[in-house]
Design a protein around this motif. Sequence first.
Motif, PDB file in Angstrom:
ATOM      1  N   LYS A 112     -49.258  11.461 -30.332  1.00 55.74           N
ATOM      2  CA  LYS A 112     -49.130  11.730 -28.908  1.00 55.74           C
ATOM      3  C   LYS A 112     -47.676  11.565 -28.488  1.00 55.74           C
ATOM      4  CE  LYS A 112     -50.546  10.011 -24.347  1.00 55.74           C
ATOM      5  NZ  LYS A 112     -51.314   8.968 -23.628  1.00 55.74           N
ATOM      6  N   VAL A 113     -47.105  12.574 -27.853  1.00 54.71           N
ATOM      7  CA  VAL A 113     -45.738  12.494 -27.346  1.00 54.71           C
ATOM      8  C   VAL A 113     -45.763  11.737 -26.025  1.00 54.71           C
ATOM      9  CG1 VAL A 113     -43.736  13.783 -26.547  1.00 54.71           C
ATOM     10  CG2 VAL A 113     -45.072  14.641 -28.476  1.00 54.71           C
ATOM     11  N   VAL A 114     -45.102  10.588 -25.999  1.00 52.71           N
ATOM     12  CA  VAL A 114     -45.122   9.771 -24.788  1.00 52.71           C
ATOM     13  C   VAL A 114     -43.856   9.954 -23.951  1.00 52.71           C
ATOM     14  CG1 VAL A 114     -46.682   8.069 -25.773  1.00 52.71           C
ATOM     15  CG2 VAL A 114     -44.222   7.780 -26.064  1.00 52.71           C
ATOM     16  N   SER A 115     -42.798  10.522 -24.529  1.00 51.36           N
ATOM     17  CA  SER A 115     -41.621  10.845 -23.727  1.00 51.36           C
ATOM     18  C   SER A 115     -40.782  11.876 -24.470  1.00 51.36           C
ATOM     19  CB  SER A 115     -40.768   9.596 -23.439  1.00 51.36           C
ATOM     20  OG  SER A 115     -40.196   9.097 -24.632  1.00 51.36           O
ATOM     21  N   THR A 116     -40.096  12.732 -23.715  1.00 48.06           N
ATOM     22  CA  THR A 116     -39.230  13.772 -24.283  1.00 48.06           C
ATOM     23  C   THR A 116     -37.917  13.770 -23.521  1.00 48.06           C
ATOM     24  OG1 THR A 116     -41.123  15.164 -24.869  1.00 48.06           O
ATOM     25  CG2 THR A 116     -38.974  16.243 -24.743  1.00 48.06           C
ATOM     26  N   GLN A 117     -36.822  13.950 -24.275  1.00 49.78           N
ATOM     27  CA  GLN A 117     -35.519  13.909 -23.609  1.00 49.78           C
ATOM     28  C   GLN A 117     -34.520  14.765 -24.380  1.00 49.78           C
ATOM     29  OE1 GLN A 117     -34.506  10.160 -21.790  1.00 49.78           O
ATOM     30  NE2 GLN A 117     -32.462  10.269 -22.647  1.00 49.78           N
ATOM     31  N   TRP A 118     -33.734  15.542 -23.618  1.00 50.93           N
ATOM     32  CA  TRP A 118     -32.597  16.224 -24.234  1.00 50.93           C
ATOM     33  C   TRP A 118     -31.586  15.161 -24.657  1.00 50.93           C
ATOM     34  CZ3 TRP A 118     -33.445  20.973 -25.465  1.00 50.93           C
ATOM     35  CH2 TRP A 118     -34.195  21.820 -24.645  1.00 50.93           C
ATOM     36  N   ILE A 119     -30.969  15.346 -25.795  1.00 50.54           N
ATOM     37  CA  ILE A 119     -29.886  14.441 -26.199  1.00 50.54           C
ATOM     38  C   ILE A 119     -28.643  15.280 -26.448  1.00 50.54           C
ATOM     39  CG2 ILE A 119     -31.305  12.588 -27.133  1.00 50.54           C
ATOM     40  CD1 ILE A 119     -30.913  13.766 -29.903  1.00 50.54           C
ATOM     41  N   VAL A 582     -23.278  21.876 -21.886  1.00 51.57           N
ATOM     42  CA  VAL A 582     -24.034  21.957 -20.640  1.00 51.57           C
ATOM     43  C   VAL A 582     -25.512  21.743 -20.948  1.00 51.57           C
ATOM     44  CG1 VAL A 582     -24.547  23.357 -18.614  1.00 51.57           C
ATOM     45  CG2 VAL A 582     -22.348  23.609 -19.780  1.00 51.57           C
ATOM     46  N   THR A 583     -26.160  20.863 -20.189  1.00 52.66           N
ATOM     47  CA  THR A 583     -27.590  20.602 -20.364  1.00 52.66           C
ATOM     48  C   THR A 583     -28.321  20.823 -19.052  1.00 52.66           C
ATOM     49  OG1 THR A 583     -27.240  18.266 -19.887  1.00 52.66           O
ATOM     50  CG2 THR A 583     -27.233  18.924 -22.195  1.00 52.66           C
ATOM     51  N   PRO A 584     -29.604  21.168 -19.134  1.00 56.27           N
ATOM     52  CA  PRO A 584     -30.374  21.295 -17.891  1.00 56.27           C
ATOM     53  C   PRO A 584     -30.430  19.969 -17.152  1.00 56.27           C
ATOM     54  CG  PRO A 584     -31.550  22.263 -19.762  1.00 56.27           C
ATOM     55  CD  PRO A 584     -30.392  21.512 -20.329  1.00 56.27           C
ATOM     56  N   ALA A 585     -30.397  20.021 -15.845  1.00 53.74           N
ATOM     57  CA  ALA A 585     -30.468  18.804 -15.040  1.00 53.74           C
ATOM     58  C   ALA A 585     -31.868  18.213 -15.140  1.00 53.74           C
ATOM     59  CB  ALA A 585     -30.117  19.106 -13.588  1.00 53.74           C
ATOM     60  N   GLN A 586     -31.986  16.936 -15.483  1.00 49.78           N
ATOM     61  CA  GLN A 586     -33.260  16.254 -15.569  1.00 49.78           C
ATOM     62  C   GLN A 586     -33.034  14.778 -15.314  1.00 49.78           C
ATOM     63  OE1 GLN A 586     -34.807  16.472 -19.540  1.00 49.78           O
ATOM     64  NE2 GLN A 586     -33.140  15.313 -20.422  1.00 49.78           N
ATOM     65  N   VAL A 587     -34.119  14.079 -15.010  1.00 44.92           N
ATOM     66  CA  VAL A 587     -34.023  12.634 -14.865  1.00 44.92           C
ATOM     67  C   VAL A 587     -33.970  12.016 -16.260  1.00 44.92           C
ATOM     68  CG1 VAL A 587     -35.146  10.538 -14.020  1.00 44.92           C
ATOM     69  CG2 VAL A 587     -35.234  12.642 -12.660  1.00 44.92           C
ATOM     70  N   THR A 588     -32.928  11.324 -16.519  1.00 40.55           N
ATOM     71  CA  THR A 588     -32.737  10.692 -17.821  1.00 40.55           C
ATOM     72  C   THR A 588     -32.886   9.190 -17.659  1.00 40.55           C
ATOM     73  OG1 THR A 588     -31.210  12.433 -18.486  1.00 40.55           O
ATOM     74  CG2 THR A 588     -31.158  10.396 -19.749  1.00 40.55           C
ATOM     75  N   ARG A 608     -30.927   8.642 -14.105  1.00 40.05           N
ATOM     76  CA  ARG A 608     -29.861   9.484 -13.553  1.00 40.05           C
ATOM     77  C   ARG A 608     -30.364  10.911 -13.431  1.00 40.05           C
ATOM     78  NH1 ARG A 608     -25.685  12.459 -16.224  1.00 40.05           N
ATOM     79  NH2 ARG A 608     -23.829  12.722 -14.926  1.00 40.05           N
ATOM     80  N   LEU A 609     -30.136  11.504 -12.288  1.00 40.21           N
ATOM     81  CA  LEU A 609     -30.362  12.919 -12.080  1.00 40.21           C
ATOM     82  C   LEU A 609     -29.060  13.498 -11.556  1.00 40.21           C
ATOM     83  CD1 LEU A 609     -32.170  15.419 -11.983  1.00 40.21           C
ATOM     84  CD2 LEU A 609     -32.807  14.779  -9.646  1.00 40.21           C
ATOM     85  N   PRO A 610     -28.309  14.194 -12.392  1.00 44.81           N
ATOM     86  CA  PRO A 610     -27.001  14.716 -11.982  1.00 44.81           C
ATOM     87  C   PRO A 610     -27.114  15.571 -10.727  1.00 44.81           C
ATOM     88  CG  PRO A 610     -27.306  14.949 -14.341  1.00 44.81           C
ATOM     89  CD  PRO A 610     -28.617  14.517 -13.802  1.00 44.81           C
ATOM     90  N   ALA A 649     -39.287   6.693 -13.719  1.00 46.71           N
ATOM     91  CA  ALA A 649     -38.257   6.751 -12.676  1.00 46.71           C
ATOM     92  C   ALA A 649     -38.395   8.083 -11.949  1.00 46.71           C
ATOM     93  CB  ALA A 649     -36.869   6.603 -13.276  1.00 46.71           C
ATOM     94  N   ARG A 650     -38.552   8.034 -10.627  1.00 43.90           N
ATOM     95  CA  ARG A 650     -38.686   9.258  -9.847  1.00 43.90           C
ATOM     96  C   ARG A 650     -37.505   9.380  -8.897  1.00 43.90           C
ATOM     97  NH1 ARG A 650     -42.378  12.977  -8.950  1.00 43.90           N
ATOM     98  NH2 ARG A 650     -43.884  11.864 -10.264  1.00 43.90           N
ATOM     99  N   ILE A 651     -36.868  10.563  -8.943  1.00 45.60           N
ATOM    100  CA  ILE A 651     -35.750  10.868  -8.043  1.00 45.60           C
ATOM    101  C   ILE A 651     -36.096  12.175  -7.355  1.00 45.60           C
ATOM    102  CG2 ILE A 651     -33.280  11.301  -7.833  1.00 45.60           C
ATOM    103  CD1 ILE A 651     -32.872   9.777 -10.422  1.00 45.60           C
ATOM    104  N   GLY A 652     -36.415  12.079  -6.056  1.00 41.34           N
ATOM    105  CA  GLY A 652     -36.867  13.272  -5.350  1.00 41.34           C
ATOM    106  C   GLY A 652     -38.152  13.772  -5.960  1.00 41.34           C
ATOM    107  N   LYS A 653     -38.180  15.058  -6.358  1.00 41.84           N
ATOM    108  CA  LYS A 653     -39.370  15.639  -6.954  1.00 41.84           C
ATOM    109  C   LYS A 653     -39.365  15.556  -8.476  1.00 41.84           C
ATOM    110  CE  LYS A 653     -39.998  19.013  -3.191  1.00 41.84           C
ATOM    111  NZ  LYS A 653     -40.128  20.448  -2.848  1.00 41.84           N
TER     112      LYS A 653
END
Length: 775
Positions: A112-119, A582-588, A608-610, A649-653
Amino acid sequence: MTTDASVEEVLRHLRGKGVTQGWDVVCALSAHKVNELFQRQFVQDLVSGDHLPPISGTVPIIDDYAVEFADVVLGHPLIAFDPALDPQAARLTIPVVSGIARTVLTAGGAAKVVSTQWITGAQGYTITGTVPLGKVKGEVEHQTHVSLRIDDGKDFFADLGVPGATGTLLGAYFLRLLADPGAGYRRYALGTLDYTPNATDLTPAGDFELATQRDQADPADAGRLLLFVPTAYNPKGGTQTSLPLANVVPAGMDTTLLVSGRVLFGGILRDLVAGVVGAGNTDAHGDASDAWSVTVTGGSITMPVRYTSKYGTVQAGWCGKPQDVYVTLKDIAFRSSAGALTGTWSHDWQQAWSVEVDLPALPTICDEGQVTMTVELDTTYRPGVDPVTAEITFTSSGGVGVSFPAPDDSFFKKIDPFQDEQARQLTCDLIAKEIVYQLSGLFGFTVPHVGAFAVTNLLFPGRQTARLLSAHVPGDLVAFGTLNAPGFAVSPPLSAVTTAETVRLAADRPVTWSVPRGGGRIGADGVYTPPAGLSRPKVVVVTATARDPITAEGDDGDGEAVRDAAGKGFATAQRAYAAVVVTPAQVTVAPIISVFEARDQARAFTARLPGSAEKVTWSISPAVGTVDDTGRYTPPAKLDRPVAVTLTARIGKESGSARIVVFPAAPVAVQVTPYAPAPLGPGAARSFTAALGGDPVRAEWSILPEVGRIDQDGRYTAPETVPAPCAVLVVARDPRTPALGGTAVVLLTPDGDDTGAVIRPAPAQLPNRRSDDLS
C-alpha cells in the motif's frame, strides 16, 4: 610557510633539493579554485543532458516499510576536495535531478502506498559521501582520455527527506550502485586532452593519484589538491603521496607544477649530453637531498687547427709533425643554480704549436714551442614558459672560452714577423677563436622544450584552465601559474523552483537571455518564470549570450563570430549556461517518514507549498500522540504496541502527508558493575552493584552455574577449591519488574592469576518488533 608566501620565498624553500617523492610530476592546485571549476564543468554536463542512467528500486527502511524510487535521474557527481577531511578524502555530491519517492507499507502480502512525493534539487535532495583519495585514481587512456575512477566510497547519506538512520540505508543503497563495475557510475569522465606529444613532453603514463594538503600551522590556508603523475620517464610512480613542504603555491598563484630533477636531468638532459659525448661517458645522479645533476665522466675531442696568415702558418704539433688538438672531456657538470640550469667546466692541458714561414727562394723556417691552454664552459639556460601552450623553453647565455697565452720572446724567435708582440697576440687570438668555434659546436646545444600541457590540464582536459606564467630550476623544474575557466559563468549555475516560483539569474557581463521553446520565459533582468501546468519535473537550460566587438587581433577562440544587431561588423558570441529544475507545485512535507518511540521528545515537521502564504493546518490519524499548530509532533508517553500515524499538512485546497511509526518504549536493562572484574582465586570475594537508568536498585542476585555463592547484597564468594578455570555469570533482577535484568561475568582460576582471557560486553539487544501489529 604561510599562504601569502611570495614566489621568491617558495623558491628559497625549494632550492637545492628534490621534493616530488619519486614522482615524475606533482601538480599542486588551489582546492577552492578546483572546486569552483568542477562546479562549472558539472553544470556543463547537466546542461548537455549528460546524466547517469535512471534508477528505480526499493529500499527496506523498517519492518514492512520501504521507500520505493521510480525513474530517479542523478546528475554526474560533483567532486570537491576538502583538505580539512581526515583521513584525506574527496567529497562526492550527486544531485537528484528528478524522480518519485513513495513510502510503501506491505501487510498481508499486499503493498500500500502511504505517501508519494516528487524528489528534485528543489528540496535540496542529494546523495553525499566521501571517498578516500587513496582510492581515487586518475586514468589516462591512450594518452588523451582522462577520467577519475572512484572506489571504496563510505559514509554515503541520501538526503531525501527521511530521518538519519534511513538516510544512511538509502546512502548505502546508492553506494552499491556506484560500486557496481557494470553500472558505469565508478568512472567520472573528465574529458579528452587535445595535444600531440613531443619526444620530451611530459606524457602521463598509467594512473595518477590524488591527495590534499593543508598547512596546519596556518588557519587561513584553504588547502590544495595534489596530483602525483607518473610519465613515460618513470611509469612506476613514486613512494608516497605527500610533499615535504606545507605549501608550494605562492601568493597570487593558483597552481604549481613540480617536474622532478630525475626527469629534467636524468632524462632530458642526460639523453641530450649522451648524444654528444656518448652514453658511456655520461652520468646522471641525485644527491642526498635528491638534487640531480648530469656529469660528463670521460671521452675526448680532437680538432685539426691550422691557421695561415701573412706572417706564416701556425698549426698544432711540432715542426714537421703536425697533430690535432686533443682535449679530454671530463668533469663537465650540468646542475641547477640561481633558478636556472648551468653548465660548467674548466680544463688545462699542454699543447705544442709550430709556426713556419715559406718564402720564395729561401729555405722554410720553422719554430715550435709548448704552452698551457685552458678551456672554460660557463653557460646558463634560463627557463621561460608560454602560457598558451604550457611549453617550458630554455634561453642560453654564456658559452665556451679558451685562453691561449701569447708565447714569450723565446718562442717563435726564428720568425722575424713574430718578434712583434701584437702580431703574436693576434695569431693566438685567432687560434683560440678556432678552438672555441669547434668546442661550441659540441656544447652549444639547445635544451629541448618541456611540454607540460597534458600534466597541467589533467583535471580539466580540453579546457586549458592552467596558464603557467613563470618557470624556475631551484632544484626540480618548477612553474607557477593561475587557473581560469574560459568564458564567463552564470549564477546560480544550478537552481530548482516549482511552477509557482521564479528565480533570478545573473552574469558578470551584459548578456542576452534565452530559454528553449516550452521552457517558460526569462526577462532581460534575468528573472526566469517556469512554464505552467507541468505534470512531472523538467530540466530547463537557460542560455546567456555575451557579444564583444572583435579587436584587430580577431576572435580569442572562446566564442563564435556573428553579425551584431545593426548588421555592421562582427561580434564574438560567448555563451554560458545554467540549469533550472522545475517541479509541479505541491505540498511537500519533510521528513516523509519518521520513527519514534513512546516518551521520545517532540520533533518538528515542515510543510511547503511554493507560491502560497496561507497558514498550514496540521492533523494526525489515528490520534496517537499530538501535533501542534507549528507541525511539532509529540509521541504518547506510553504505548502497548506499534502504531502507524499519518501526518497531514493542508495549505488551502492542497495537502501533503508523511508517515510516522511509533513503537513502545524499549525496556531499560539493569546495569551490573563491575562487568568483568579481575579473576578470582579460591575463596576470594567481590562485591557487585546494580542500577536502572542510573539509579541504584535493590536487586535480587543469583549465579549461573551455582559455583560459589552470592548474598542479597551482591557480594560473591568463590569456592574454596577451583580445580580448573571457569566462568560464573552473576545475574541481577529488578524485583519490581522481573523481566528486566543484567549480568556480569566472574572468571575463576586455581591461583587467582589472569589467564589472559578477555571478557567483553555483549551488544545490546532490542526487543522484537512486528510490523503486522501496526494499526
